[in-house]
Scaffold this motif. Structure first.
Motif, PDB file in Angstrom:
ATOM      1  N   TRP A 113       0.657  -1.136  -0.087  1.00  0.00           N
ATOM      2  CA  TRP A 113      -0.018  -0.148   0.027  1.00  0.00           C
ATOM      3  C   TRP A 113       0.832   1.436  -0.134  1.00  0.00           C
ATOM      4  CZ3 TRP A 113      -4.119  -1.068   4.411  1.00  0.00           C
ATOM      5  CH2 TRP A 113      -5.122  -2.170   3.735  1.00  0.00           C
ATOM      6  N   VAL A 114       0.432   2.268  -0.587  1.00  0.00           N
ATOM      7  CA  VAL A 114       1.311   3.588  -0.857  1.00  0.00           C
ATOM      8  C   VAL A 114       0.373   4.602  -0.323  1.00  0.00           C
ATOM      9  CG1 VAL A 114       2.474   5.003  -2.409  1.00  0.00           C
ATOM     10  CG2 VAL A 114       2.354   2.723  -2.811  1.00  0.00           C
ATOM     11  N   PHE A 115       0.952   5.668   0.682  1.00  0.00           N
ATOM     12  CA  PHE A 115       0.344   6.529   0.971  1.00  0.00           C
ATOM     13  C   PHE A 115       0.875   7.917   0.326  1.00  0.00           C
ATOM     14  CE2 PHE A 115      -0.361   3.413   4.244  1.00  0.00           C
ATOM     15  CZ  PHE A 115      -1.392   3.730   4.797  1.00  0.00           C
ATOM     16  N   LEU A 116       0.156   8.755  -0.324  1.00  0.00           N
ATOM     17  CA  LEU A 116       0.428  10.076  -0.810  1.00  0.00           C
ATOM     18  C   LEU A 116      -0.203  11.031  -0.207  1.00  0.00           C
ATOM     19  CD1 LEU A 116      -0.195   8.976  -4.727  1.00  0.00           C
ATOM     20  CD2 LEU A 116       2.241   9.042  -3.513  1.00  0.00           C
ATOM     21  N   ALA A 117       0.369  11.897   0.368  1.00  0.00           N
ATOM     22  CA  ALA A 117      -0.074  13.051   1.210  1.00  0.00           C
ATOM     23  C   ALA A 117       0.201  14.530   0.435  1.00  0.00           C
ATOM     24  CB  ALA A 117       0.813  13.311   2.564  1.00  0.00           C
ATOM     25  N   LEU A 118      -0.874  15.123   0.285  1.00  0.00           N
ATOM     26  CA  LEU A 118      -0.781  16.073  -0.415  1.00  0.00           C
ATOM     27  C   LEU A 118      -1.677  17.233   0.100  1.00  0.00           C
ATOM     28  CD1 LEU A 118      -2.805  15.987  -3.582  1.00  0.00           C
ATOM     29  CD2 LEU A 118      -2.153  13.968  -2.626  1.00  0.00           C
ATOM     30  N   ASN A 119      -1.587  18.606  -0.545  1.00  0.00           N
ATOM     31  CA  ASN A 119      -2.672  19.594  -0.242  1.00  0.00           C
ATOM     32  C   ASN A 119      -4.004  18.956  -0.108  1.00  0.00           C
ATOM     33  OD1 ASN A 119      -4.304  21.968  -0.343  1.00  0.00           O
ATOM     34  ND2 ASN A 119      -2.592  23.037  -0.657  1.00  0.00           N
ATOM     35  N   LYS A 120      -4.798  19.365   1.077  1.00  0.00           N
ATOM     36  CA  LYS A 120      -6.139  18.799   1.147  1.00  0.00           C
ATOM     37  C   LYS A 120      -7.111  19.189   0.282  1.00  0.00           C
ATOM     38  CE  LYS A 120      -7.759  22.039   4.740  1.00  0.00           C
ATOM     39  NZ  LYS A 120      -8.221  22.064   6.088  1.00  0.00           N
ATOM     40  N   ASP A 121      -6.799  20.575  -0.397  1.00  0.00           N
ATOM     41  CA  ASP A 121      -7.739  21.063  -1.275  1.00  0.00           C
ATOM     42  C   ASP A 121      -7.452  20.471  -2.716  1.00  0.00           C
ATOM     43  OD1 ASP A 121      -8.711  22.852   0.703  1.00  0.00           O
ATOM     44  OD2 ASP A 121      -7.080  24.360   0.380  1.00  0.00           O
ATOM     45  N   GLU A 122      -6.425  19.802  -3.037  1.00  0.00           N
ATOM     46  CA  GLU A 122      -6.220  19.119  -4.270  1.00  0.00           C
ATOM     47  C   GLU A 122      -6.612  17.805  -4.248  1.00  0.00           C
ATOM     48  OE1 GLU A 122      -5.169  21.283  -6.495  1.00  0.00           O
ATOM     49  OE2 GLU A 122      -5.050  22.850  -5.726  1.00  0.00           O
ATOM     50  N   LEU A 123      -7.034  17.069  -3.242  1.00  0.00           N
ATOM     51  CA  LEU A 123      -7.163  15.844  -3.073  1.00  0.00           C
ATOM     52  C   LEU A 123      -8.134  15.270  -4.153  1.00  0.00           C
ATOM     53  CD1 LEU A 123      -7.029  15.143   0.803  1.00  0.00           C
ATOM     54  CD2 LEU A 123      -5.651  14.225  -0.941  1.00  0.00           C
ATOM     55  N   ASP A 124      -9.299  15.784  -4.332  1.00  0.00           N
ATOM     56  CA  ASP A 124     -10.365  15.575  -4.846  1.00  0.00           C
ATOM     57  C   ASP A 124      -9.915  15.489  -6.367  1.00  0.00           C
ATOM     58  OD1 ASP A 124     -12.159  14.937  -2.970  1.00  0.00           O
ATOM     59  OD2 ASP A 124     -12.729  17.043  -2.713  1.00  0.00           O
ATOM     60  N   ALA A 125      -9.477  16.567  -6.917  1.00  0.00           N
ATOM     61  CA  ALA A 125      -8.990  16.761  -8.212  1.00  0.00           C
ATOM     62  C   ALA A 125      -8.141  15.622  -8.777  1.00  0.00           C
ATOM     63  CB  ALA A 125      -8.523  17.898  -8.495  1.00  0.00           C
ATOM     64  N   LEU A 126      -7.047  15.357  -7.777  1.00  0.00           N
ATOM     65  CA  LEU A 126      -6.218  14.164  -8.027  1.00  0.00           C
ATOM     66  C   LEU A 126      -6.575  13.005  -8.329  1.00  0.00           C
ATOM     67  CD1 LEU A 126      -2.994  13.414  -8.789  1.00  0.00           C
ATOM     68  CD2 LEU A 126      -2.611  13.197  -6.309  1.00  0.00           C
ATOM     69  N   PHE A 127      -7.711  12.667  -7.163  1.00  0.00           N
ATOM     70  CA  PHE A 127      -8.526  11.372  -7.217  1.00  0.00           C
ATOM     71  C   PHE A 127      -9.074  11.010  -8.483  1.00  0.00           C
ATOM     72  CE2 PHE A 127     -12.151   9.311  -6.092  1.00  0.00           C
ATOM     73  CZ  PHE A 127     -11.676   8.107  -5.679  1.00  0.00           C
ATOM     74  N   GLY A 128      -9.751  12.161  -9.057  1.00  0.00           N
ATOM     75  CA  GLY A 128     -10.396  11.909 -10.301  1.00  0.00           C
ATOM     76  C   GLY A 128      -9.470  11.628 -11.440  1.00  0.00           C
TER      77      GLY A 128
END
Length: 240
Positions: A113-128
């Motif tokens: 499993w890989v954990f990627l931490a980034l700016n919370k405001d960008e999570l939804d866009a990257l997830f898509g």
């Protein structure tokens, strides 16, 4: 008096201590070097550290026991994933994975499993953008989603919000938490994500402190940033 001689005398004074406070060291140094100024004593302490006769393990904490630094070197598989994600997202990404946990603790986790931490405001866009990846991607999954969908996955990507002041280390183009960051993250995530797939959090901490130079002050500062200083400090007491 030469530094190796001073180091031996300090070892005699603190033979029963695994951790020594800088104030106590300076008091002994002042006794050994009665004519030295305060500045000279501080310089001597730094020289002992520079000569690797003494090792710093936290703010004002030292030990005589050498332990190597832990370098969070990502696997080739994780680096490839990191590069693919960076093509989609230009912001800062901090990556860690279960392979790093296995390296520290001795290899009890079979899942990748890989954990990627980034700016919370960008999570939804990257997830898509990542939904087309072959590995399943989860964005801050809750306990029900974890138990029902994530746990069965042998390989998965978990997107999380990056916590400010996370202690990190850079290896080439890749940014990962330092060992202190990994330990705090693992404590924070172990009940929901990691304990169900075989992580023994006590063993992880025990092995980390036995094998590597862990900066306890840095670890506890980050634990405080995540509101877990008390709990993690209690865990540290059980392995000392």
């Amino acid at each position: 008096m030469k530094n190796p001689v001073i180091a031996e005398k300090l070892k005699e004074c603190f033979s029963n201590q695994s951790e020594i406070d800088s104030k106590d060291i300076k008091e002994v140094l002042q006794g050994l070097l009665p004519e030295a100024s305060t500045a000279t004593i501080s310089w001597r302490l730094n020289q002992l550290k520079k000569d690797k006769l003494l090792y710093q393990i936290g703010r004002g904490l030292y030990t005589f026991d050498y332990k190597p630094e832990f370098s969070p070197e990502l696997s080739l598989k994780s680096k490839r994933l990191y590069n693919r994600v960076k093509a989609l997202y230009n912001g800062e990404i901090v990556m860690w994975d279960t392979l790093l946990l296995n390296e520290i603790a001795g290899g009890d986790i079979s899942k990748y499993w890989v954990f990627l931490a980034l700016n919370k405001d960008e999570l939804d866009a990257l997830f898509g953008e990542m939904l087309s990846f072959s590995k399943k991607v989860y964005i801050q999954p809750d306990k029900e989603t974890t138990a029902r969908y994530l746990i069965p996955q042998d390989e998965a990507i978990i997107l999380t919000a990056l916590i400010s002041e996370t202690p990190t280390e850079r290896s080439g183009d890749y940014l990962s938490p330092s060992i202190e960051g990994i330990l705090v993250n693992a404590w924070f995530e172990h009940e929901q994500y990691l304990q169900p797939i075989g992580l023994d959090i006590h063993k992880l901490y025990e092995q980390a402190f036995a094998k590597y130079n862990v900066n306890k002050s840095k670890l506890l500062r980050y634990a405080a940033r995540r509101d877990k200083r008390k709990e993690i400090n209690e865990l540290l007491k059980t392995i000392e």
